[in-house]
Design a protein around this motif. Structure first.
Motif, mmCIF file in Angstrom:
data_model
loop_
_atom_site.group_PDB
_atom_site.id
_atom_site.type_symbol
_atom_site.label_atom_id
_atom_site.label_comp_id
_atom_site.label_asym_id
_atom_site.label_seq_id
_atom_site.Cartn_x
_atom_site.Cartn_y
_atom_site.Cartn_z
ATOM 1 N N GLY A 196 8.641 -6.272 -4.834
ATOM 2 C CA GLY A 196 7.786 -5.088 -4.739
ATOM 3 C C GLY A 196 6.472 -5.303 -5.443
ATOM 4 O O GLY A 196 5.565 -4.483 -5.344
ATOM 5 N N LEU A 197 6.372 -6.422 -6.188
ATOM 6 C CA LEU A 197 5.162 -6.748 -6.921
ATOM 7 C C LEU A 197 4.590 -8.068 -6.427
ATOM 8 O O LEU A 197 5.325 -8.962 -6.016
ATOM 9 C CB LEU A 197 5.448 -6.850 -8.422
ATOM 10 C CG LEU A 197 5.956 -5.599 -9.125
ATOM 11 C CD1 LEU A 197 6.290 -5.909 -10.575
ATOM 12 C CD2 LEU A 197 4.933 -4.482 -9.049
ATOM 13 N N GLY A 198 3.273 -8.174 -6.475
ATOM 14 C CA GLY A 198 2.610 -9.406 -6.081
ATOM 15 C C GLY A 198 1.514 -9.751 -7.066
ATOM 16 O O GLY A 198 0.937 -8.866 -7.714
ATOM 17 N N LEU A 199 1.217 -11.044 -7.203
ATOM 18 C CA LEU A 199 0.092 -11.479 -8.041
ATOM 19 C C LEU A 199 -1.211 -11.089 -7.347
ATOM 20 O O LEU A 199 -1.359 -11.282 -6.140
ATOM 21 C CB LEU A 199 0.135 -12.998 -8.236
ATOM 22 C CG LEU A 199 1.313 -13.543 -9.031
ATOM 23 C CD1 LEU A 199 1.340 -15.070 -8.966
ATOM 24 C CD2 LEU A 199 1.256 -13.086 -10.479
ATOM 25 N N ILE A 208 -12.930 -5.522 -19.383
ATOM 26 C CA ILE A 208 -11.555 -5.031 -19.261
ATOM 27 C C ILE A 208 -10.688 -6.197 -18.785
ATOM 28 O O ILE A 208 -11.190 -7.219 -18.325
ATOM 29 C CB ILE A 208 -11.410 -3.851 -18.276
ATOM 30 C CG1 ILE A 208 -11.633 -4.325 -16.823
ATOM 31 C CG2 ILE A 208 -12.340 -2.710 -18.637
ATOM 32 C CD1 ILE A 208 -11.142 -3.326 -15.789
ATOM 33 N N GLU A 209 -9.398 -6.026 -18.918
ATOM 34 C CA GLU A 209 -8.435 -6.971 -18.354
ATOM 35 C C GLU A 209 -7.323 -6.155 -17.732
ATOM 36 O O GLU A 209 -6.854 -5.178 -18.320
ATOM 37 C CB GLU A 209 -7.885 -7.897 -19.436
ATOM 38 C CG GLU A 209 -6.920 -8.939 -18.888
ATOM 39 C CD GLU A 209 -6.531 -9.979 -19.931
ATOM 40 O OE1 GLU A 209 -7.367 -10.852 -20.210
ATOM 41 O OE2 GLU A 209 -5.413 -9.882 -20.468
ATOM 42 N N THR A 210 -6.925 -6.518 -16.536
ATOM 43 C CA THR A 210 -5.838 -5.817 -15.868
ATOM 44 C C THR A 210 -4.616 -6.718 -15.787
ATOM 45 O O THR A 210 -4.712 -7.934 -15.940
ATOM 46 C CB THR A 210 -6.242 -5.379 -14.444
ATOM 47 O OG1 THR A 210 -6.620 -6.531 -13.680
ATOM 48 C CG2 THR A 210 -7.408 -4.412 -14.499
ATOM 49 N N ARG A 211 -3.482 -6.115 -15.507
ATOM 50 C CA ARG A 211 -2.233 -6.869 -15.400
ATOM 51 C C ARG A 211 -2.326 -7.851 -14.230
ATOM 52 O O ARG A 211 -3.153 -7.705 -13.319
ATOM 53 C CB ARG A 211 -1.073 -5.915 -15.198
ATOM 54 C CG ARG A 211 -1.172 -5.142 -13.900
ATOM 55 C CD ARG A 211 -0.333 -3.893 -13.902
ATOM 56 N NE ARG A 211 -0.369 -3.230 -12.601
ATOM 57 C CZ ARG A 211 -0.177 -1.923 -12.441
ATOM 58 N NH1 ARG A 211 0.059 -1.137 -13.496
ATOM 59 N NH2 ARG A 211 -0.207 -1.395 -11.229
ATOM 60 N N ALA A 212 -1.466 -8.861 -14.255
ATOM 61 C CA ALA A 212 -1.488 -9.891 -13.218
ATOM 62 C C ALA A 212 -0.883 -9.412 -11.908
ATOM 63 O O ALA A 212 -1.185 -9.966 -10.840
ATOM 64 C CB ALA A 212 -0.741 -11.136 -13.700
ATOM 65 N N VAL A 213 -0.037 -8.396 -11.954
ATOM 66 C CA VAL A 213 0.678 -7.949 -10.755
ATOM 67 C C VAL A 213 0.269 -6.536 -10.358
ATOM 68 O O VAL A 213 -0.113 -5.720 -11.197
ATOM 69 C CB VAL A 213 2.207 -8.005 -10.962
ATOM 70 C CG1 VAL A 213 2.665 -9.429 -11.206
ATOM 71 C CG2 VAL A 213 2.644 -7.090 -12.107
ATOM 72 N N GLU A 214 0.352 -6.284 -9.058
ATOM 73 C CA GLU A 214 0.157 -4.966 -8.484
ATOM 74 C C GLU A 214 1.245 -4.753 -7.434
ATOM 75 O O GLU A 214 1.830 -5.729 -6.934
ATOM 76 C CB GLU A 214 -1.218 -4.853 -7.812
ATOM 77 C CG GLU A 214 -2.408 -4.994 -8.746
ATOM 78 C CD GLU A 214 -2.577 -3.817 -9.703
ATOM 79 O OE1 GLU A 214 -2.094 -2.709 -9.360
ATOM 80 O OE2 GLU A 214 -3.170 -4.005 -10.771
ATOM 81 N N LEU A 230 -1.756 -4.287 -2.491
ATOM 82 C CA LEU A 230 -2.465 -5.525 -2.214
ATOM 83 C C LEU A 230 -2.595 -5.798 -0.719
ATOM 84 O O LEU A 230 -3.537 -6.461 -0.282
ATOM 85 C CB LEU A 230 -1.749 -6.706 -2.874
ATOM 86 C CG LEU A 230 -1.705 -6.714 -4.406
ATOM 87 C CD1 LEU A 230 -0.789 -7.823 -4.896
ATOM 88 C CD2 LEU A 230 -3.104 -6.883 -4.988
ATOM 89 N N SER A 231 -1.641 -5.298 0.050
ATOM 90 C CA SER A 231 -1.634 -5.574 1.491
ATOM 91 C C SER A 231 -2.726 -4.797 2.213
ATOM 92 O O SER A 231 -3.354 -3.899 1.663
ATOM 93 C CB SER A 231 -0.275 -5.204 2.093
ATOM 94 O OG SER A 231 0.764 -5.958 1.522
#
Length: 445
Positions: free
Chosen positions: A78-81, A40-46, A51-52
């Motif tokens: 609001g998004l992070g790598l 699978i591959e997921t998006r670069a950002v969450e 993430l915290s």
């Protein structure tokens, strides 16, 4: 003209070293698939919120993503790598649970980003290769044995020095600390996890500053000093005189892992009660992969079990995963001169030109060879044959194709042998079709 300066922590390979990395990735991928893991591959950002809170330094390491055109009154990013592949995978499981068959076996090979202080083996952007097994509701413990065996299979297919997978169970330190009367397990774990960086005396000092007694702190350090290649670690822990039901559970589970590993891969796993892993979501087995004799470099992979990372409030999806730090491992081997690419280009054959009028025929010859899977390029310009051979030699291209009065001929420029060749049937030796990884041992043999 603006001077180009490198940005530290964002490694870039030269072509011959990139060939090494690609072959590592291909071998790892093929091995994962041999063991039934789906890609699978997921998006670069969450979302930054997701993430915290996954470890003491998580907030410091997250790169926020924000549009350059965002207004001054807009909220912060609001998004992070993503800084690992486990957190986005847990989100992926929740989002697609209705379409997945459990237990779900996945592998994922992607870039991750961390706000690290760049140094050898520590990068801000790097590639990881992860495998995880996630189930719905409950996850059998036997998967905690299977995953390090899969990783060992992958690494054994690569020109990697001797390695060891060190394993612990988070329930052992948790139960031990609680048995000592230290209930702030997270704080104690984080301090003890720094033992390799600051030493045992400094760890004792920091534990006392955090509220432990000197005796409690020294026992915590003694626990971290225990290791074995079999189940004898259990007796060593018992000898410290601490009791707690969570400790008992962790010792039993780690014993099962070590006993099974001894049967299937003797010497692969080492029970090391110093291993903790810095991320908060681990709840059972935790792993660190080290190159033997190079432990000071740090681990080249790791992972563990997580029981509550993926939950929608109704169903929990426990999992266990382990990863190979591909960039970290390959850079280490390349920098030590242990591996390199056999050439800097995929090209196996250079088609020489007598003059520019021959280019159309040369391209037809190239097309015939490519149809049979042979990487080919046509010389950039007509020149003396000696110059064209030097061009091939500088790039490591092993064969040069000539059109002569007697027909087509191909020359192995390493040996000097030149023979007639038909583009419809001629094939180079298998090892020359694609670039290979050359090791120091191969060069010296």
């Amino acid at each position: 003209m603006t001077k180009v300066t490198p940005i530290s922590g964002f490694p870039e390979f030269l072509p011959s070293d990139r060939i090494v990395e690609l072959q590592f990735l291909d071998t790892i991928r093929e091995t994962f698939e041999l063991h039934g893991f789906a890609s699978i591959e997921t998006r670069a950002v969450e979302p930054v919120e997701r993430l915290s809170n996954q470890g003491e330094d998580a907030d410091k390491e997250i790169y926020g993503v924000r549009r350059l055109a965002a207004g001054a009154d807009d909220d912060g990013p609001g998004l992070g790598l993503h800084f690992d592949l486990t957190v986005p995978f847990a989100r992926y499981v929740l989002e697609h649970a209705g379409k997945l068959a459990f237990p779900f076996r996945r592998y994922q090979i992607q870039k991750v980003w961390r706000g690290e202080r760049p140094q050898e083996g520590r990068y801000r952007e790097f590639t990881q290769a992860d495998i995880d097994i996630v189930d719905s509701g409950e996850l059998p413990n036997h998967y905690e044995v299977e995953l390090p065996l899969v990783i060992a299979d992958a690494l054994s297919r690569l020109p990697v020095p001797e390695f060891v997978v060190k394993v612990n169970n988070r329930k052992i330190p948790e139960g031990f600390y609680r048995g000592l009367g230290l209930d702030d397990v997270t704080t104690v774990l984080r301090i003890v996890d720094k033992i390799d960086k600051i030493g045992p005396d400094k760890v004792v000092e920091r534990l006392v500053e955090a509220g432990a007694t000197d005796k409690q702190a020294r026992l915590a350090v003694q626990l971290a000093d225990l290791s074995s290649t079999d189940t004898s670690f259990v007796e060593k822990v018992r000898a410290l005189g601490v009791e707690h039901e969570t400790l008992d559970e962790g010792l039993e589970q780690l014993s099962q892992v070590m006993a099974a590993a001894a049967e299937h891969a003797p010497g692969l796993l080492m029970a090391d009660l110093r291993i903790a892993r810095g991320l908060d979501y681990y709840t059972g087995a935790v792993y660190e992969i080290y190159l033997v004799g190079q432990e000071s470099f740090g681990s080249v992979g790791g992972g563990g079990r997580y029981d509550a990372l993926a939950s929608d409030g109704k169903t929990t999806y426990p999992g266990v995963g382990i990863s190979i730090g591909v960039s970290r491992l390959v850079h280490r081997l390349v920098s030590q001169g242990l591996v390199k690419g056999s050439r800097s280009t995929p090209t196996a054959v250079l088609i020489a030109l007598n003059n520019e009028d021959d280019r159309a025929e040369a391209m037809r010859t190239a097309a015939q060879l490519r149809q049979r899977g042979i990487p080919v390029e046509v010389a950039p310009a007509a020149a003396k044959f000696g110059k064209q051979i030097k061009f091939a030699d500088r790039r490591g291209i092993p064969f040069v194709w000539f059109s002569t009065g007697n027909g087509s001929e191909v020359k192995d420029i390493r040996s000097g042998e030149q023979v007639p060749a038909d583009p419809a049937t001629w094939t180079p030796p298998t090892d020359d079709v694609r670039p290979q990884i050359v090791t120091t041992a191969q060069e010296n043999s």
